[in-house]
Design an enzyme around this catalytic site. Structure first.
Site, mmCIF file in Angstrom:
data_model
loop_
_atom_site.group_PDB
_atom_site.id
_atom_site.type_symbol
_atom_site.label_atom_id
_atom_site.label_comp_id
_atom_site.label_asym_id
_atom_site.label_seq_id
_atom_site.Cartn_x
_atom_site.Cartn_y
_atom_site.Cartn_z
ATOM 1 N N ALA A 74 23.162 39.145 48.592
ATOM 2 C CA ALA A 74 22.311 39.376 47.457
ATOM 3 C C ALA A 74 23.086 39.060 46.002
ATOM 4 O O ALA A 74 22.377 38.172 45.506
ATOM 5 C CB ALA A 74 21.436 40.521 47.441
ATOM 6 N N HIS A 133 26.972 44.074 39.072
ATOM 7 C CA HIS A 133 27.229 45.379 39.612
ATOM 8 C C HIS A 133 26.322 45.861 41.081
ATOM 9 O O HIS A 133 25.291 45.394 41.062
ATOM 10 C CB HIS A 133 26.738 46.458 38.772
ATOM 11 N N SER A 149 34.537 36.677 46.182
ATOM 12 C CA SER A 149 33.443 35.837 46.886
ATOM 13 C C SER A 149 32.368 35.532 45.874
ATOM 14 O O SER A 149 31.783 34.653 45.963
ATOM 15 C CB SER A 149 33.053 36.976 47.962
ATOM 16 N N ASN A 150 32.260 36.474 44.732
ATOM 17 C CA ASN A 150 31.404 36.265 43.838
ATOM 18 C C ASN A 150 31.783 35.022 43.005
ATOM 19 O O ASN A 150 31.139 34.000 42.592
ATOM 20 C CB ASN A 150 31.016 37.388 43.030
ATOM 21 N N ARG A 191 39.039 46.948 36.197
ATOM 22 C CA ARG A 191 39.554 47.594 35.025
ATOM 23 C C ARG A 191 38.316 47.775 34.065
ATOM 24 O O ARG A 191 37.419 46.775 33.791
ATOM 25 C CB ARG A 191 40.555 46.697 34.202
ATOM 26 N N LEU A 244 37.012 47.745 30.282
ATOM 27 C CA LEU A 244 37.221 47.268 29.262
ATOM 28 C C LEU A 244 37.175 47.998 27.930
ATOM 29 O O LEU A 244 35.945 48.731 28.116
ATOM 30 C CB LEU A 244 36.385 45.679 29.102
ATOM 31 N N ASP A 277 28.465 50.206 33.106
ATOM 32 C CA ASP A 277 27.499 49.787 34.000
ATOM 33 C C ASP A 277 26.162 50.011 33.100
ATOM 34 O O ASP A 277 25.031 50.187 33.754
ATOM 35 C CB ASP A 277 27.489 50.493 35.254
ATOM 36 N N ARG A 298 45.417 50.550 27.395
ATOM 37 C CA ARG A 298 44.077 49.803 27.710
ATOM 38 C C ARG A 298 43.890 48.515 26.542
ATOM 39 O O ARG A 298 43.656 47.658 26.672
ATOM 40 C CB ARG A 298 42.863 50.429 27.886
HETATM 41 C C1 GRF Z 1 31.223 43.216 44.314
HETATM 42 O O1 GRF Z 1 30.579 43.942 45.071
HETATM 43 C C2 GRF Z 1 30.729 43.477 43.147
HETATM 44 O O2 GRF Z 1 29.439 43.740 42.763
HETATM 45 C C3 GRF Z 1 31.740 44.341 42.488
HETATM 46 O O3 GRF Z 1 32.848 44.101 43.164
HETATM 47 C C4 GRF Z 1 32.710 43.471 44.188
HETATM 48 C C5 GRF Z 1 33.542 42.117 44.226
HETATM 49 O O4 GRF Z 1 33.359 41.132 45.427
HETATM 50 N N1 GRF Z 1 31.670 44.358 40.867
HETATM 51 P P1 GRF Z 1 34.113 40.029 45.133
HETATM 52 O O5 GRF Z 1 35.502 40.089 44.913
HETATM 53 O O6 GRF Z 1 33.197 39.092 44.359
HETATM 54 O O7 GRF Z 1 34.065 39.337 46.837
#
Ligand code: GRF
Length: 230
Positions: A175, A111, A15-16, A93, A95, A147, A67
């Site tokens: 958000a 994150h 979704s992002n 994963r 990195l 992170d 890795r």
């Molecule tokens: C999100 O919550 C992002 O913050 C985390 O993994 C999730 C990915 O969601 N790193 P999507 O695949 O973008 O829907």
């Protein structure tokens, strides 16, 4: 002007990724997604990329002895597509230091917490357990530590009394969908300078407000009745 060539690494729903695809589709946007790499086959993120006409590649981590070998394959795929900048979007994963240093200051991640609070997994559970009143997400430059790295954009959401992990995750994801495009826009427009542990944003532009996302701007949230207010 040449558009910044972006590669996106994914593992799931995407979704992002979709918000980044939509952003890059706006006319004259100075970046384009040239490759989406997933370590898992058959995920929704790959479908989203294909639908947008973006090249995809599956590089399954199980096919590599370690890795480093996996990261080398990802690096090779990105370079073969002339990628200049990497967005991690739900890439599950970790990195290697080698990879992160090869792409120094050229990888961002989103994150689901207000870093430096709640690193790692189960961030919404961590936030509920800590009893914080605000939670949110962070887009940051990737460093070898998990992170960690200079923060570009954060978006804040309230933690409401009846929240459970799921309701909080849904609010944070909403958000994220505002924060990640804001961050990519700043990068693509060349307005980010990394200065040690901090990211400095060129604020000669009026869009600095994009960095400040106030959850109480959301009209759907009931505001307390403050005496003396309008
Ligand atoms: C999100 O919550 C992002 O913050 C985390 O993994 C999730 C990915 O969601 N790193 P999507 O695949 O973008 O829907």
């Amino acid at each position: 002007m040449a558009r910044l060539k972006v590669g996106v690494l994914v593992s799931g729903n995407g979704s992002n990724l979709q918000t980044l695809i939509d952003l890059c589709a706006t006319p004259d946007f100075p970046a384009e997604i040239v490759l989406v790499v997933s370590n898992k086959p058959d995920v929704m993120a790959l479908e989203r990329a294909a639908r947008a006409g973006i090249a995809t590649q599956v590089i399954a981590h199980q096919g590599f002895p370690d890795r480093l070998a996996f990261d080398q394959a990802i690096d090779a795929a990105l370079r073969a597509s002339d990628v200049e900048f990497i967005c991690l979007a739900g890439f599950l994963r970790v990195l290697s230091e080698m990879f992160v240093e090869l792409w120094h200051d050229r990888i961002v991640n989103i994150h689901p917490s207000l870093l430096p609070s709640f690193k790692g997994l189960h961030t919404h559970r961590q936030a509920l357990d800590a009893g914080v009143r605000f939670h949110g997400c962070t887009v940051h430059i990737v460093r070898p530590l998990l992170d960690d790295g200079p923060i570009l954009v954060q978006a804040v959401v309230p933690v409401l009394p009846d929240d459970d992990e799921q309701s909080l995750a849904t609010r944070v994801l909403e958000a994220e969908h505002r924060a990640y495009p804001s961050a990519l826009r700043l990068i693509a427009e060349g307005r980010v300078t990394i200065d040690g542990a901090r990211a400095r944003i060129d604020d000669k532009f009026p869009a600095v407000a994009e960095l400040l996302m106030n959850p109480l701007d959301r009209p759907s949230l009931p505001l307390p009745n403050v005496p003396g207010r309008g």
